[in-house]
Design a protein around this motif. Structure first.
Motif, PDB file in Angstrom:
ATOM      1  N   ARG A 181     110.771  36.320 -45.797  1.00 28.16           N
ATOM      2  CA  ARG A 181     111.355  36.565 -47.110  1.00 28.16           C
ATOM      3  C   ARG A 181     112.014  35.280 -47.595  1.00 28.16           C
ATOM      4  NH1 ARG A 181     108.747  40.433 -46.919  1.00 28.16           N
ATOM      5  NH2 ARG A 181     109.279  42.618 -47.403  1.00 28.16           N
ATOM      6  N   GLU A 182     112.075  35.114 -48.923  1.00 27.11           N
ATOM      7  CA  GLU A 182     112.786  33.998 -49.487  1.00 27.11           C
ATOM      8  C   GLU A 182     113.137  34.304 -50.934  1.00 27.11           C
ATOM      9  OE1 GLU A 182     110.456  30.457 -49.633  1.00 27.11           O
ATOM     10  OE2 GLU A 182     108.655  31.488 -50.313  1.00 27.11           O
ATOM     11  N   GLY A 183     114.054  33.492 -51.453  1.00 23.75           N
ATOM     12  CA  GLY A 183     114.423  33.634 -52.845  1.00 23.75           C
ATOM     13  C   GLY A 183     115.429  34.733 -53.128  1.00 23.75           C
ATOM     14  N   GLU A 184     116.082  35.275 -52.125  1.00 23.98           N
ATOM     15  CA  GLU A 184     117.061  36.343 -52.331  1.00 23.98           C
ATOM     16  C   GLU A 184     118.470  35.899 -51.937  1.00 23.98           C
ATOM     17  OE1 GLU A 184     114.021  40.101 -51.584  1.00 23.98           O
ATOM     18  OE2 GLU A 184     115.513  39.592 -50.070  1.00 23.98           O
ATOM     19  N   GLY A 185     118.669  34.591 -51.853  1.00 24.28           N
ATOM     20  CA  GLY A 185     119.984  34.082 -51.504  1.00 24.28           C
ATOM     21  C   GLY A 185     120.090  33.748 -50.026  1.00 24.28           C
ATOM     22  N   ALA A 203     121.541  39.908 -51.505  1.00 20.57           N
ATOM     23  CA  ALA A 203     121.085  41.143 -52.149  1.00 20.57           C
ATOM     24  C   ALA A 203     121.430  42.376 -51.342  1.00 20.57           C
ATOM     25  CB  ALA A 203     119.574  41.083 -52.386  1.00 20.57           C
ATOM     26  N   GLY A 204     121.374  42.270 -50.030  1.00 18.13           N
ATOM     27  CA  GLY A 204     121.631  43.427 -49.172  1.00 18.13           C
ATOM     28  C   GLY A 204     121.054  43.215 -47.799  1.00 18.13           C
ATOM     29  N   VAL A 205     120.708  44.337 -47.170  1.00 13.53           N
ATOM     30  CA  VAL A 205     120.190  44.308 -45.798  1.00 13.53           C
ATOM     31  C   VAL A 205     118.758  44.793 -45.819  1.00 13.53           C
ATOM     32  CG1 VAL A 205     120.458  45.211 -43.462  1.00 13.53           C
ATOM     33  CG2 VAL A 205     122.489  44.735 -44.847  1.00 13.53           C
ATOM     34  N   LYS A 206     117.906  44.056 -45.120  1.00 18.09           N
ATOM     35  CA  LYS A 206     116.509  44.430 -44.996  1.00 18.09           C
ATOM     36  C   LYS A 206     116.159  44.632 -43.524  1.00 18.09           C
ATOM     37  CE  LYS A 206     114.677  42.512 -49.275  1.00 18.09           C
ATOM     38  NZ  LYS A 206     113.575  41.755 -49.900  1.00 18.09           N
ATOM     39  N   VAL A 207     115.245  45.598 -43.321  1.00 19.19           N
ATOM     40  CA  VAL A 207     114.762  45.902 -41.961  1.00 19.19           C
ATOM     41  C   VAL A 207     113.255  45.698 -41.985  1.00 19.19           C
ATOM     42  CG1 VAL A 207     114.629  47.609 -40.127  1.00 19.19           C
ATOM     43  CG2 VAL A 207     116.615  47.588 -41.658  1.00 19.19           C
ATOM     44  N   HIS A 208     112.785  44.921 -40.998  1.00 21.40           N
ATOM     45  CA  HIS A 208     111.373  44.551 -40.939  1.00 21.40           C
ATOM     46  C   HIS A 208     110.821  44.953 -39.583  1.00 21.40           C
ATOM     47  CE1 HIS A 208     107.975  42.189 -42.545  1.00 21.40           C
ATOM     48  NE2 HIS A 208     107.735  41.898 -41.255  1.00 21.40           N
ATOM     49  N   GLU A 220     120.946  48.140 -50.222  1.00 21.20           N
ATOM     50  CA  GLU A 220     121.632  47.289 -51.185  1.00 21.20           C
ATOM     51  C   GLU A 220     123.014  46.897 -50.694  1.00 21.20           C
ATOM     52  OE1 GLU A 220     119.647  48.855 -55.371  1.00 21.20           O
ATOM     53  OE2 GLU A 220     121.723  49.325 -54.875  1.00 21.20           O
ATOM     54  N   ARG A 221     123.432  45.747 -51.148  1.00 24.02           N
ATOM     55  CA  ARG A 221     124.774  45.263 -50.859  1.00 24.02           C
ATOM     56  C   ARG A 221     125.792  46.187 -51.539  1.00 24.02           C
ATOM     57  NH1 ARG A 221     126.960  39.715 -53.643  1.00 24.02           N
ATOM     58  NH2 ARG A 221     129.192  40.159 -53.422  1.00 24.02           N
ATOM     59  N   LEU A 232     131.868  38.212 -44.666  1.00 21.03           N
ATOM     60  CA  LEU A 232     130.522  38.185 -44.128  1.00 21.03           C
ATOM     61  C   LEU A 232     130.053  39.590 -43.775  1.00 21.03           C
ATOM     62  CD1 LEU A 232     130.810  35.111 -41.726  1.00 21.03           C
ATOM     63  CD2 LEU A 232     129.710  35.201 -43.966  1.00 21.03           C
ATOM     64  N   PRO A 233     128.791  39.883 -43.923  1.00 24.26           N
ATOM     65  CA  PRO A 233     128.246  41.163 -43.450  1.00 24.26           C
ATOM     66  C   PRO A 233     128.098  41.121 -41.925  1.00 24.26           C
ATOM     67  CG  PRO A 233     126.506  39.824 -44.383  1.00 24.26           C
ATOM     68  CD  PRO A 233     127.782  39.072 -44.633  1.00 24.26           C
TER      69      PRO A 233
END
Length: 943
Positions: A181-185, A203-208, A220-221, A232-233
């Motif tokens: 992923r990229e471009g989301e901060g 943006a938030g938390v992603k699970v892959h 979402e954050r 920090l998260p």
């Protein structure tokens, strides 16, 4: 949402095992304000070893905990390998700037990233390193859990905003780089568990899903929280399917599910890429503090809380303005449920906490495995450890164990609960002594002596020294009476002094005397010396404090000390029933001279038997004198009567000096025994006896005494006039053998017509009834005369008939005996030889040895044979009969004589016998010389 009162900071133990005095003093005021009502779940210890030295010149920036070591990254880019006590085992110069994150693989590899734009993969056991340059600060790194077996794959990210996955090439060396992923901060946090990789960006938390290379969910954050650079998260995997997210003031718990598992009753609240896996938010809540770290604790969560300043609570948190320095509050550990129910809250005394911000703190925990159920996330034997890291301090938190629980109970005065916890086997054995001692001290202070004594067996157990110490302590407190029932007599056995002190203590108060007696009877005599206890009791013998239980206790001690006579005196005084067995057992008959009255009062029957049996030791005059002159409250005359009566029945002469007294006693207590006594005894005064009987109107006894005195007429007059018993009068006259008394009897009876009739009835056989009838004056009316005369005639006829019948029987018996004699006289007599005589003697001896086994028929047969066989010797000279030229005479009685011996024997007989023999004739009536012969033995026996 429920919560508990905020707890003051707990006492911290530094790494060297001592308490941090400075921090404790700082928290005293806060602790005094609010006493905790609930027990804390965690305890805290400052990590020591090499850590203080490291942080004195550097500052902690990141931490990770493996099952082998603690990995500490600092602001100067150094990676320190520490053991669990904080001792440094290795130092790796991995970076040149602050280390932001550390990841580890279970075996040996450590990944770290830094603000210097580098990622370094280091080996825990060697100096091998792989370094990757990215020219932008790297904030997060996660090694594949199977890093060493899965092409050394890892993921990383930073301010560039790319999630990079690097995999080692299978050939030619180097790594393949892939951008997920990229471009989301910027990437702020990253955690890898099994096949799932989670990261947090602006943006938030992603699970892959790394296995299928598909995204599962995006969370979402939280809204309204500061920028990630400020707060920090924090991501942590509870297990392979549960991800816990703490960000700002928000907590979310995400469960990874498959399509087959369904929605579990909840709607999807997030968007998901088409996949067979999706995420459910199974828990979500807001906190009143900023989250500086989060970790699982069974079904609970451990939260590292940063308390914002009061000004910030009244307005929205600025995303750009920094917090004021030097006014921050202590960080706190909150133990909460998934519904934010607060279990416990602890404020931590971190060094320099006043100057730190929320992002300056880090929370790490030891690796775990298993499910999210309580007790399942850590392997068996592992201890859950939580590391709270600040720039200059590291505090280790761990669940409180049983000893901590017990110490907390003691601190709050709950000694009973603490002891119960120890008894359940939750604490080490040595802890029982400490807890028990403190509990006993507490009870003593509260003056609960009985309760303290009751607990002693549980607490002191088999320690002789501990028991003796508490025995003496209770003695000092004058409370030994409550402890004595619990003092052991074996396992352990105490010193004799301890037992003696206990017994002596019981002699001082009358309320303890019963317990003293019970204790002496139950304790084995070998435990102690009786002399000190005796010495403590004897001075009280003549005082008012002497009680019966104390006397009996003293008697028991005398027995233990073999002072049996002293013990007997006390037993007799106490009227103990077992005194008689005691006398017999120890042969103490000589010691009962002065104890007659007590023994008689206790049990007169047994005492009398004892006194009579040993009257040679205790003569009757001693017994009588003691009973006569006793001042004790008893019926002494009745006791004296019982004794003299038993003595008279045993030996009529033993108490002859007291027979006059005995007459009076019989008259008072047992008149029926007077006549037998008067008939048997010859040792009483007749005038005294007559006086006693006259005074008590004992008529029959008066008659007997008058008879003994020779005054038969007065006795007869008493019978007739007072008793009016003609039968007794007749018996009396018959016993006297005096004809004048018969005349006196008739004379006195003629004065009473009724007496005449009765006299006629009872004189049959003694007097001629006609004689009495002739003496009756004419015209005297005698009641029932006709019936009585008929009875007299009938009795006379009956008597005559009986006499005739007896004569007939006598004649018949005489005829039968003569016939029998005649038949036996006709039998021949066998003359035995000397050999037969010897054989007969032997057979007779054998027969006598078996006589008990023979039947009556055999005995009769032997008797008949003996009557038809005569001896082979002369009954006078005892020479053999078979002497030549000497005539032999044999009689029917089987006695045999030499003629010359028999003639000589007959010459010596009386002349009257000879004359009788000369007048006798033969059966034919002619005189014969042989008919004059008589058996000498039978004739002598008949004479």
């Amino acid at each position: 949402m429920s919560s508990t009162a905020r707890r003051g900071h707990p006492a911290l133990v530094n790494g060297d095992g001592g308490y941090d005095q400075e921090e404790d003093e700082e928290g005293y005021a806060e602790e005094a304000e609010a006493e905790p009502e609930e027990e804390p779940r965690l305890k805290y210890q400052r990590l020591g070893g090499s850590v203080p030295a490291i942080l004195s010149t550097d500052a902690a920036a990141a931490i990770a905990v493996t099952d082998r070591a603690v990995l500490l990254g600092t602001h100067d880019g150094t990676l320190h390998i520490l053991d669990f006590q904080g001792n440094e085992s290795k130092q790796i110069a991995a970076h040149t700037a602050t280390i932001n994150d550390i990841s580890f693989e279970d075996r040996e590899y450590i990944g770290s990233c830094s603000d210097d734009g580098t990622v370094v993969i280091s080996n825990l056991f060697s100096d091998d390193k792989l370094k990757f340059e990215y020219h932008r600060p790297m904030k997060a790194i996660a090694l594949d859990p199977d890093y060493s077996r899965n092409y050394k794959r890892f993921a990383t990210g930073g301010l560039a905003g790319q999630v990079l996955v690097l995999t080692k090439k299978t050939w030619g060396g180097g790594y393949n780089k892939k951008v997920l992923r990229e471009g989301e901060g910027p990437i702020h946090s990253m955690k890898w568990r099994a096949d799932l990789l989670a990261w947090a960006n602006d943006a938030g938390v992603k699970v892959h899903d790394m296995k299928t290379d598909r995204g599962i969910a995006f969370i979402e954050r939280p809204k309204g929280i500061p920028r990630p650079e400020v707060l920090l998260p924090h991501l942590v995997w509870q297990d392979d399917t549960v991800l816990v997210i703490g960000w700002g003031t928000s907590v979310k718990i995400a469960a990874i599910r498959t399509e087959s598992q369904g929605l579990n009753g909840m709607q999807r609240s997030i968007s998901a890429v088409s996949s067979d896996k999706y995420v459910d938010i199974v828990g979500s809540f807001q906190t009143g503090y900023h989250i500086s770290g989060i970790a699982p604790f069974g079904d609970l969560l451990v939260m590292l809380a940063y308390i914002p300043e009061e000004d910030d609570k009244d307005k929205k948190i600025s995303t750009s303005a920094p917090l004021r320095q030097g006014t921050a509050q202590r960080p706190e550990i909150h133990l909460v449920s998934w519904k934010n129910d607060v279990v416990t809250t602890d404020a931590l005394p971190i060094h320099g906490y006043e100057h730190y911000k929320a992002k300056d703190y880090t929370l790490a925990h030891a690796p775990f495995s298993g499910s999210s159920n309580a007790g399942g996330q850590w392997a068996a034997g592992d201890e859950p450890l939580y590391y709270i890291v600040s720039p200059k301090d590291i505090v280790v938190a761990k669940p409180r164990d049983t000893e901590d629980h017990i110490a907390w109970l003691l601190q709050h005065g709950w000694h009973e609960k603490a002891l119960a916890a120890v008894e359940e086997g939750q604490g080490r054995t040595e802890l029982l002594n400490e807890v028990g001692s403190r509990y006993l001290d507490h009870l003593i202070i509260e003056r609960k002596y009985a309760e303290a004594a009751q607990l002693c067996p549980k607490i002191l157990r088999g320690s002789p020294s501990a028991w003796e110490r508490w025995v003496f302590h209770f003695a000092h407190l004058r409370q030994l009476s409550v402890l004595i029932p619990y003092i052991p007599i074996d396992n352990p056995q105490l010193s004799d002094t301890a037992y003696e002190v206990a017994l002596v203590a019981l002699t001082t108060n009358a309320t303890f005397h019963e317990l003293l007696l019970t204790t002496i009877k139950s304790w084995p005599p070998a435990l102690y010396s009786a002399s000190p206890v005796i010495s403590a009791i004897e001075p009280q013998l003549s005082s008012s404090s002497m009680t019966d239980p104390l006397k009996e206790a003293l008697a028991e001690l005398y027995v233990i000390n073999s002072q049996y006579e002293k013990a007997l005196s006390l037993y007799a005084e106490l009227l103990k029933p077992e005194v008689f067995e005691f006398i017999e057992k120890h042969n103490l008959h000589d010691a009962i001279h002065d104890k007659v009255v007590n023994l008689m009062i206790l049990d007169s029957k047994r005492a009398i038997h004892l006194l009579i049996q040993h009257r040679d030791i205790i003569p009757p005059f001693e017994v009588v004198e003691q009973l006569l002159h006793t001042s004790k409250n008893c019926d002494k005359k009745y006791l004296l009567h019982q004794y003299l009566h038993a003595l008279f029945e045993t030996d009529i002469h033993a108490g002859k000096d007291y027979h006059d007294m005995q007459l009076e006693l019989y008259a008072d207590y047992e008149p029926r025994m007077l006549i037998p006594f008067l008939r048997t005894s010859q040792h009483y005064r007749l005038d005294k006896a007559y006086e006693i009987f006259s005074r008590r109107e004992l008529v029959r006894e008066q008659v007997f005494v008058l008879g003994r005195m020779g005054n038969a007429k007065e006795a007869l007059s008493t019978i007739i006039n007072k008793l009016e018993d003609i039968q007794e009068a007749v018996e009396f006259v018959t016993e006297q053998h005096d004809d004048e008394l018969w005349e006196e009897l008739i004379k006195q009876c003629l004065q009473k017509p009724e007496m005449v009739g009765m006299l006629l009835e009872h004189t049959v056989g003694n007097l001629d009834p006609l004689y009495i009838v002739n003496l009756v004056p004419d015209g005297l009316e005698i009641p029932k005369l006709r019936d009585r005369l008929v009875k007299i005639v009938t009795d006379y006829r009956t008597e005559t008939s009986l006499r005739n019948g007896c004569n007939d029987i006598l004649k018949t018996d005489c005829v039968n005996l003569l016939v029998k004699y005649y038949q036996e006289a006709r039998r021949g007599v066998c003359m035995a030889t000397m050999d037969e005589e010897a054989q007969g003697t032997t057979r007779a001896d054998e027969g006598s040895s078996r006589i008990g086994e023979r039947s009556s028929t055999s005995l009769r047969s032997l008797e008949i044979k003996s009557r038809t066989r005569c001896s082979a010797r002369c009954c006078l000279c005892f020479d053999p009969l078979s002497i030549q030229d000497i005539s032999i005479i044999v009689f029917y009685c089987c006695h045999a004589y030499h003629q010359s011996c028999l003639e000589g024997g007959l010459d010596s007989m009386k002349s009257t016998t000879r004359d009788s023999d000369e007048d006798s004739e033969d059966d034919d009536g002619s005189p014969s010389a042989e008919s004059k012969m008589r058996c000498v033995l039978c004739t002598t026996a008949a004479a």
